[in-house]
Motif scaffolding. Structure first.
Motif, short mmCIF file in Angstrom:
data_model
loop_
_atom_site.label_atom_id
_atom_site.label_comp_id
_atom_site.label_asym_id
_atom_site.label_seq_id
_atom_site.Cartn_x
_atom_site.Cartn_y
_atom_site.Cartn_z
N PHE A 15 0.85 -1.19 0.00
CA PHE A 15 0.00 0.00 0.00
C PHE A 15 0.88 1.24 0.00
CE2 PHE A 15 -2.60 -3.10 2.38
CZ PHE A 15 -3.77 -3.04 1.63
N GLY A 45 3.33 -4.47 8.49
CA GLY A 45 4.16 -4.87 7.37
C GLY A 45 5.42 -4.03 7.33
N ALA A 58 2.34 -5.14 2.75
CA ALA A 58 1.38 -5.90 3.57
C ALA A 58 1.52 -7.40 3.35
CB ALA A 58 -0.04 -5.45 3.26
N ASN A 78 -0.89 -8.03 15.16
CA ASN A 78 -1.51 -6.91 14.43
C ASN A 78 -0.65 -6.49 13.26
OD1 ASN A 78 -2.36 -5.88 17.65
ND2 ASN A 78 -3.86 -6.47 16.15
N GLY A 79 -1.29 -6.36 12.11
CA GLY A 79 -0.58 -5.89 10.92
C GLY A 79 0.21 -6.98 10.21
N ALA A 80 0.00 -8.23 10.59
CA ALA A 80 0.76 -9.33 9.97
C ALA A 80 0.35 -9.58 8.51
CB ALA A 80 0.58 -10.62 10.78
N GLY A 81 -0.84 -9.09 8.13
CA GLY A 81 -1.29 -9.25 6.75
C GLY A 81 -2.48 -10.16 6.57
N LYS A 82 -3.09 -10.58 7.68
CA LYS A 82 -4.21 -11.54 7.61
C LYS A 82 -5.41 -10.97 6.85
CE LYS A 82 -4.47 -11.60 12.10
NZ LYS A 82 -3.46 -10.59 12.45
N SER A 83 -5.84 -9.77 7.25
CA SER A 83 -7.03 -9.18 6.59
C SER A 83 -6.72 -8.82 5.15
CB SER A 83 -7.46 -7.90 7.31
OG SER A 83 -7.70 -8.18 8.64
N THR A 84 -5.49 -8.38 4.89
CA THR A 84 -5.13 -8.04 3.51
C THR A 84 -5.18 -9.29 2.64
OG1 THR A 84 -3.69 -6.29 4.36
CG2 THR A 84 -3.36 -6.94 2.07
N HIS A 221 -7.89 -13.83 16.27
CA HIS A 221 -6.83 -13.73 17.28
C HIS A 221 -7.10 -14.74 18.39
CE1 HIS A 221 -4.62 -10.21 15.88
NE2 HIS A 221 -5.78 -9.73 15.46
N1 LIG Z 1 -5.74 0.32 3.27
C1 LIG Z 1 -4.49 0.33 3.74
N2 LIG Z 1 -3.65 1.37 3.48
C2 LIG Z 1 -2.39 1.37 3.95
N3 LIG Z 1 -1.85 0.39 4.69
C3 LIG Z 1 -2.64 -0.66 4.98
C4 LIG Z 1 -4.00 -0.75 4.53
N4 LIG Z 1 -4.52 -1.92 4.98
C5 LIG Z 1 -3.55 -2.53 5.68
N5 LIG Z 1 -2.43 -1.77 5.69
C6 LIG Z 1 -1.14 -2.12 6.32
O1 LIG Z 1 -0.80 -3.42 5.86
C7 LIG Z 1 -0.26 -4.20 6.93
C8 LIG Z 1 -1.11 -5.46 7.10
O2 LIG Z 1 -2.37 -5.08 7.63
P1 LIG Z 1 -3.58 -6.12 7.86
O3 LIG Z 1 -4.80 -5.32 8.18
O4 LIG Z 1 -3.64 -7.06 6.74
O5 LIG Z 1 -3.05 -6.89 9.16
P2 LIG Z 1 -3.80 -7.93 10.10
O6 LIG Z 1 -2.89 -9.09 10.27
O7 LIG Z 1 -5.16 -8.21 9.60
O8 LIG Z 1 -3.86 -7.09 11.46
P3 LIG Z 1 -4.95 -7.07 12.65
O9 LIG Z 1 -4.79 -8.37 13.38
O10 LIG Z 1 -4.49 -5.91 13.47
O11 LIG Z 1 -6.30 -6.87 12.06
C9 LIG Z 1 -0.22 -3.29 8.16
O12 LIG Z 1 1.09 -2.78 8.30
C10 LIG Z 1 -1.22 -2.20 7.84
O13 LIG Z 1 -0.80 -1.00 8.43
#
Ligand SMILES: Nc1ncnc2c1ncn2[C@@H]1O[C@H](COP(=O)(O)OP(=O)(O)OP(=O)(O)O)[C@@H](O)[C@H]1O
Length: 258
Positions: A15, A45, A58, A78-84, A221
């Motif tokens: 991103f 990330g 991400a 948090n921020g590991a990339g799961k939701s992405t 989580h």
């Molecule tokens: N729309 C976006 N714009 C910029 N950066 C993003 C965006 N979405 C996610 N990120 C970044 O990408 C990385 C992965 O985020 P993601 O939401 O996939 O993590 P996650 O493992 O789902 O975290 P959590 O457990 O906190 O929900 C993070 O560093 C986050 O800051």
């Protein structure tokens, strides 16, 4: 019918977070993110500066295959990339880097409000959703009965959704989102939201949906949730796979490292 499958080869997604200008803010943000990454080593990330654009990596070099019959849990800080990753699988994000192949019909439970029109009533939203799924009149009536019974909103079902509390929106959204029967089901942890009574009802509804899906990918989580619902767990860190295997093996290692 072809068996559903998810395949990623060296898949990466970044991103952009900052362009040129606003230098001091950019520098202080970069410094603080770098410090976070350096000190904790596992939150978010990787942050990079590419041609004067700050990028968050991400997902990074993901290679994996998920086959029919697998219920995959994603764990990571948090921020590991799961939701992405879930959003990339749902087709919400696209990236030119690496390969992502999905065979099978996908449905994502990511956001309780997705596809909902808050100016319409709950009942009108049910009809809208039924039209989107190309349901006939009988199927629409059945869906209406089912969601009415499940969401238990009483008179609110005939009031605009913008008047609902957040919990009420979740009830309606959950009722609607769990109506399709996809081959590949992607699920974010919001489905555990709600009071205990709702969770019990939601669980029964989810179980029937999952039973009919060939592939489940679920982020949470909660270790007990992942132990119960997964047949395989992928531990993500910094947008990469840190460990991939049987739930007990991966979750024990994750717990020990936490
Ligand atoms: N729309 C976006 N714009 C910029 N950066 C993003 C965006 N979405 C996610 N990120 C970044 O990408 C990385 C992965 O985020 P993601 O939401 O996939 O993590 P996650 O493992 O789902 O975290 P959590 O457990 O906190 O929900 C993070 O560093 C986050 O800051």
């Amino acid at each position: 019918m072809e068996k559903p499958v998810i395949r990623l080869v060296d898949y990466a997604l970044a991103f952009p977070i900052f362009h040129g200008g606003a230098r001091s803010l950019k520098k202080s943000l970069f410094k603080s993110v770098k410090q976070t990454v350096a000190s904790r080593g596992r939150v978010g990330g990787q942050v990079r500066n590419v041609s004067d654009t700050m990028m968050v990596q991400a997902l990074d070099g993901l290679t994996l295959e998920i086959n029919a019959g697998e219920h995959v849990g994603l764990i990571g800080h948090n921020g590991a990339g799961k939701s992405t990753l879930l959003r990339a699988l749902a087709g919400i994000y696209e990236s030119p880097f690496g390969k992502l192949e999905i065979r099978g019909e996908v449905h994502a439970l990511l956001d309780p409000q997705s596809g909902m029109n808050i100016d319409l009533t709950g009942r009108e939203n049910i009809e809208l959703f039924a039209r989107m799924l190309q349901f006939d009149q009988n199927q629409t009536k059945e869906l209406e009965r089912e969601v009415e019974d499940f969401a238990d909103l009483g008179a609110f079902l005939d009031l605009p959704v913008r008047l609902y509390s957040s919990g009420m929106v979740v009830r309606l959204g959950f009722g609607l989102a769990t109506a399709p029967r996809p081959q590949i089901l992607l699920m974010d942890e919001w489905f555990m939201a709600g009071d205990q009574h709702f969770q019990d009802k939601a669980r029964a509804r989810l179980e029937s949906m999952i039973a009919q899906a060939d592939i489940l990918v679920l982020t949470s989580h909660s270790l007990p949730v992942l132990r119960e619902w997964s047949t395989r767990v992928i531990w993500m860190e910094g947008g990469r796979v840190r460990m991939d295997g049987a739930p007990d093996t991966v979750l024990d290692a994750y717990e020990a490292a936490s």
